[in-house]
Enzyme design. Structure first.
Site, PDB file in Angstrom:
ATOM      1  N   ALA A  13     -30.306 105.992 -66.057  1.00  0.00           N
ATOM      2  CA  ALA A  13     -28.899 106.268 -65.753  1.00  0.00           C
ATOM      3  C   ALA A  13     -28.056 106.549 -66.988  1.00  0.00           C
ATOM      4  CB  ALA A  13     -28.286 105.104 -64.974  1.00  0.00           C
ATOM      5  N   GLY A  14     -28.683 106.612 -68.150  1.00  0.00           N
ATOM      6  CA  GLY A  14     -27.914 106.834 -69.370  1.00  0.00           C
ATOM      7  C   GLY A  14     -27.458 108.255 -69.580  1.00  0.00           C
ATOM      8  N   TYR A 149     -47.097 116.343 -65.984  1.00  0.00           N
ATOM      9  CA  TYR A 149     -45.876 116.422 -65.182  1.00  0.00           C
ATOM     10  C   TYR A 149     -46.199 116.878 -63.762  1.00  0.00           C
ATOM     11  CZ  TYR A 149     -40.939 117.248 -64.136  1.00  0.00           C
ATOM     12  OH  TYR A 149     -39.690 117.196 -63.586  1.00  0.00           O
TER      13      TYR A 149
END
Length: 267
Positions: A13-14, A149
């Site tokens: 959430a930064g 990924y």
């Protein structure tokens, strides 16, 4: 789901999608625990929410570590209603090393599994909860240039499906978010890479559709949680791409090979 008064935990959430998600859930009246490996960035997100009149805590946490997940679920804010597994990394280009695979599996997949291991028993005892898996269109299609990924995002989608099937009748809601390109620090890092596989992957992301803002993704996600909708496609064309893939797998793979050749030639 009515979000007012609910407690939402958001990992990663930064910055980027995670910060936009934290702010969007708070705007709907949820109390928010903003978690990030960068504790200062997490607190900046929480401070921005508080300055707007919301309730939020910023906590440094490694989303792949069970002890840190448990700490996020035992704050003074009380029991968790919504857990947003957003933290993710692009990983290494190409096949990668064993160590690189361990790293990307821990963040992009096992962090989701470990969060569910902590939270699902609590939600079953309380009669419900909500799990949000922030995956990627790469989990429905694939990702040129980065095996780790592509594989971990497929796995994240698969795990979200399993959660929805297994616990949906017990009150556990699940949403799986699968965007194409989003303007985030992660995409910036891939686009800046000099590695040819990374360059091809970045080009495929940018060319596949409009690069949306993190807020666009957050808005779509919050709407899906409120509606209890599983598949969240901020880029609607992903559904057509997915259907095309499933209708003729060999043709799709051949087309992806051609596309990869064109990207490499352009490089």
């Amino acid at each position: 789901m009515e979000l007012t008064g609910r407690l939402a935990v958001i990992t990663g959430a930064g910055s980027g999608i995670g910060r936009a998600l934290a702010e969007s859930f708070a705007a709907e009246g949820a109390r928010v625990v903003a978690a990030d490996l960068d504790g200062e960035s997490a607190e900046q997100t929480a401070a921005a929410i508080r300055s707007g009149g919301g309730q939020s805590l910023g906590i440094r946490a490694d989303a792949g570590v069970t002890a840190d997940i448990e700490a996020l679920t035992t704050t003074d804010f009380g029991p968790v209603d919504i857990y947003v597994a957003n933290a993710g990394i692009i990983g290494s280009p190409g096949l990668g090393t064993d160590e690189q695979w361990d790293s990307i599996l821990d963040i992009n997949l096992r962090s989701h599994v470990r969060a569910a291991q902590v939270l699902v028993p609590q939600w079953l005892s309380r009669g419900g909860g909500y799990f949000v898996s922030v995956a990627s269109a790469a989990g429905l299609l694939s990702q040129i240039g980065a095996a780790g990924y592509a594989v971990t995002k497929h796995a994240a989608v698969g795990f979200a499906e399993w959660l929805a099937i297994t616990y949906g009748d017990d009150g556990v809601g699940v949403s799986c978010v699968c965007p194409l390109g989003v303007a985030t620090p992660l995409l910036d890092a891939v686009r800046a890479s000099e590695d040819p596989d990374s360059a091809a992957g970045a080009a495929s992301i940018v060319q596949s559709g409009e690069v949306l803002s993190a807020q666009d993704v957050a808005t779509a996600t919050v709407g899906a949680v409120k509606a209890d909708r599983f598949l969240v496609l901020p880029h609607p064309q992903v559904l057509d791409m997915y259907r095309h893939k499933g209708s003729d797998y060999d043709r799709w793979i051949a087309g992806m090979r051609r596309y990869q050749r064109s990207l490499r030639a352009g490089r």
